[in-house]
Motif scaffolding. Sequence first.
Motif, PDB file in Angstrom:
ATOM      1  N   ALA A 232       0.832  -1.201   0.000  1.00 15.67           N
ATOM      2  CA  ALA A 232       0.000   0.000   0.000  1.00 15.67           C
ATOM      3  C   ALA A 232       0.867   1.253   0.000  1.00 15.67           C
ATOM      4  O   ALA A 232       0.538   2.250  -0.643  1.00 15.67           O
ATOM      5  N   GLY A 233       1.983   1.207   0.712  1.00 13.31           N
ATOM      6  CA  GLY A 233       2.887   2.351   0.735  1.00 13.31           C
ATOM      7  C   GLY A 233       3.411   2.674  -0.650  1.00 13.31           C
ATOM      8  O   GLY A 233       3.478   3.835  -1.062  1.00 13.31           O
ATOM      9  N   ARG A 234       3.747   1.633  -1.375  1.00 11.24           N
ATOM     10  CA  ARG A 234       4.248   1.854  -2.734  1.00 11.24           C
ATOM     11  C   ARG A 234       3.136   2.356  -3.646  1.00 11.24           C
ATOM     12  O   ARG A 234       3.361   3.190  -4.518  1.00 11.24           O
ATOM     13  N   ALA A 235       1.932   1.844  -3.443  1.00 17.24           N
ATOM     14  CA  ALA A 235       0.794   2.309  -4.243  1.00 17.24           C
ATOM     15  C   ALA A 235       0.575   3.802  -4.038  1.00 17.24           C
ATOM     16  O   ALA A 235       0.318   4.544  -4.995  1.00 17.24           O
ATOM     17  N   LEU A 236       0.685   4.251  -2.802  1.00 17.51           N
ATOM     18  CA  LEU A 236       0.513   5.677  -2.514  1.00 17.51           C
ATOM     19  C   LEU A 236       1.621   6.495  -3.175  1.00 17.51           C
ATOM     20  O   LEU A 236       1.376   7.579  -3.710  1.00 17.51           O
ATOM     21  N   SER A 237       2.849   5.982  -3.134  1.00 18.01           N
ATOM     22  CA  SER A 237       3.969   6.678  -3.779  1.00 18.01           C
ATOM     23  C   SER A 237       3.752   6.781  -5.283  1.00 18.01           C
ATOM     24  O   SER A 237       3.992   7.826  -5.893  1.00 18.01           O
ATOM     25  N   ILE A 238       3.297   5.688  -5.887  1.00 13.69           N
ATOM     26  CA  ILE A 238       3.053   5.681  -7.332  1.00 13.69           C
ATOM     27  C   ILE A 238       1.952   6.674  -7.675  1.00 13.69           C
ATOM     28  O   ILE A 238       2.074   7.463  -8.616  1.00 13.69           O
ATOM     29  N   ALA A 239       0.872   6.652  -6.902  1.00 12.85           N
ATOM     30  CA  ALA A 239      -0.256   7.544  -7.176  1.00 12.85           C
ATOM     31  C   ALA A 239       0.117   8.997  -6.957  1.00 12.85           C
ATOM     32  O   ALA A 239      -0.244   9.876  -7.752  1.00 12.85           O
ATOM     33  N   ASP A 240       0.874   9.253  -5.895  1.00 11.10           N
ATOM     34  CA  ASP A 240       1.206  10.635  -5.534  1.00 11.10           C
ATOM     35  C   ASP A 240       2.218  11.245  -6.490  1.00 11.10           C
ATOM     36  O   ASP A 240       2.200  12.447  -6.744  1.00 11.10           O
ATOM     37  N   GLY A 241       3.100  10.412  -7.028  1.00 10.00           N
ATOM     38  CA  GLY A 241       4.183  10.928  -7.863  1.00 10.00           C
ATOM     39  C   GLY A 241       3.967  10.759  -9.351  1.00 10.00           C
ATOM     40  O   GLY A 241       4.928  10.843 -10.131  1.00 10.00           O
ATOM     41  N   GLY A 242       2.727  10.497  -9.762  1.00 11.08           N
ATOM     42  CA  GLY A 242       2.480  10.307 -11.186  1.00 11.08           C
ATOM     43  C   GLY A 242       3.131   9.061 -11.725  1.00 11.08           C
ATOM     44  O   GLY A 242       3.515   8.980 -12.899  1.00 11.08           O
ATOM     45  N   GLY A 243       3.253   8.042 -10.855  1.00  9.84           N
ATOM     46  CA  GLY A 243       3.976   6.834 -11.226  1.00  9.84           C
ATOM     47  C   GLY A 243       3.324   6.018 -12.316  1.00  9.84           C
ATOM     48  O   GLY A 243       4.017   5.328 -13.071  1.00  9.84           O
ATOM     49  N   LEU A 244       2.013   6.085 -12.438  1.00  9.51           N
ATOM     50  CA  LEU A 244       1.344   5.310 -13.474  1.00  9.51           C
ATOM     51  C   LEU A 244       1.705   5.848 -14.860  1.00  9.51           C
ATOM     52  O   LEU A 244       2.038   5.084 -15.772  1.00  9.51           O
ATOM     53  N   ASP A 245       1.674   7.162 -15.014  1.00  8.77           N
ATOM     54  CA  ASP A 245       2.086   7.769 -16.292  1.00  8.77           C
ATOM     55  C   ASP A 245       3.567   7.514 -16.547  1.00  8.77           C
ATOM     56  O   ASP A 245       3.986   7.258 -17.684  1.00  8.77           O
TER      57      ASP A 245
END
Length: 370
Positions: A232-245
């Motif tokens: 979940a921590g990594r998911a939040l980092s990905i979401a917060d930092g535009g990680g999906l794009d």
Amino acid sequence: MGDTLESDRLGSFPHPREVSTLVGQEEAERDIFDAFMGGRMHHAWLLTGPKGIGKATLAYRAARFVLRHGVPEVAQAAHATDLSVVESDPVFRQVAAQSHPNVLVINRPYDDKAKRLKTVIPVEEVRRTANFFGMSAGAGGWRVAIIDAADEMNVNAENALLKILEEPPARGLFLLVSHQPGRLLPTIRSRCRTLRLKPLTSESIATVLVANDVKASAEERIAIARLAEGSAGRALSIADGGGLDLYREIAALLVALPKLNVKGVHALADKVARRGADEAYTTTIELLNDWLQRLVKTGAGAALEADLAPGEGAAMTRLGASGGLDRWVEVWEKISQSVARAEALNTDRKLVILNIFSMLESVAGERVGA
């Protein structure tokens, strides 16, 4: 020192001590709850598992619970069924504000001279427990030390902790958060009760994203959960930092291998290696490693999941199909070594990114006969 410089805080999201809920770790929580309620509370718990799955959140829940209730009879009278303590409770507020006298948190301290967090937990931090456990405890009688992460202690710090664990203080509770328990002294592990927390399901991660007000569609939450691989921590980092794009940009470069879009690689490197882009750089390295890991699994016969970026499944099949996977495993290891060496030597991060793609291009060329 501001909150953003805490070694155990994730960006702008609430710190684990401020979180009242724990998602997806009911079994581990039940073990601690049952031990307390049955009068069998072990003096030291080693909470293990990948980063970002709720270990620290569980540690703070356990700390608040024992401080709030003290003894099983009080918890029974309160009809407690889990480790939850309401946010309005004084114990919750004090722990969240780092002002509870019976809680000691040990983590990597800030280095005033270097103006950054230290890379390890030094022995001086662990020695603080001697005075802490030597003081008289307040109501309830418990004193709780949380070490996050225990893997980050240096050798002297580990030895200092071992001495305390060998003669545990009465009504003292140690909660050790560990991402890599194999790095700890075996004698420390043997004196703790180990709880292995499991990677979270995609559903649990989606719940965490919603709870943290992450703005994403249902489809994007599924994609983020898959990239997070149970954290979940990594998911939040990905979401917060535009990680999906960012992932889709990286994947677009990787699926074309062995042909390398040099201009695209330089554009990516310029973006994630610039000053102030630490999170984007770290996420890029993690996503590259993850892509390689999935390529190796695909080559070893693992079932393909739906593409997160156009053409990635076909590319993994093509790149992993010819011959053994040793070369991909080798380059995977070389990337990790290269990144660690670059951080130690303060190497230009753009060069690190360019070097990674150069290695990938070379191995891809070997594999497809380019």
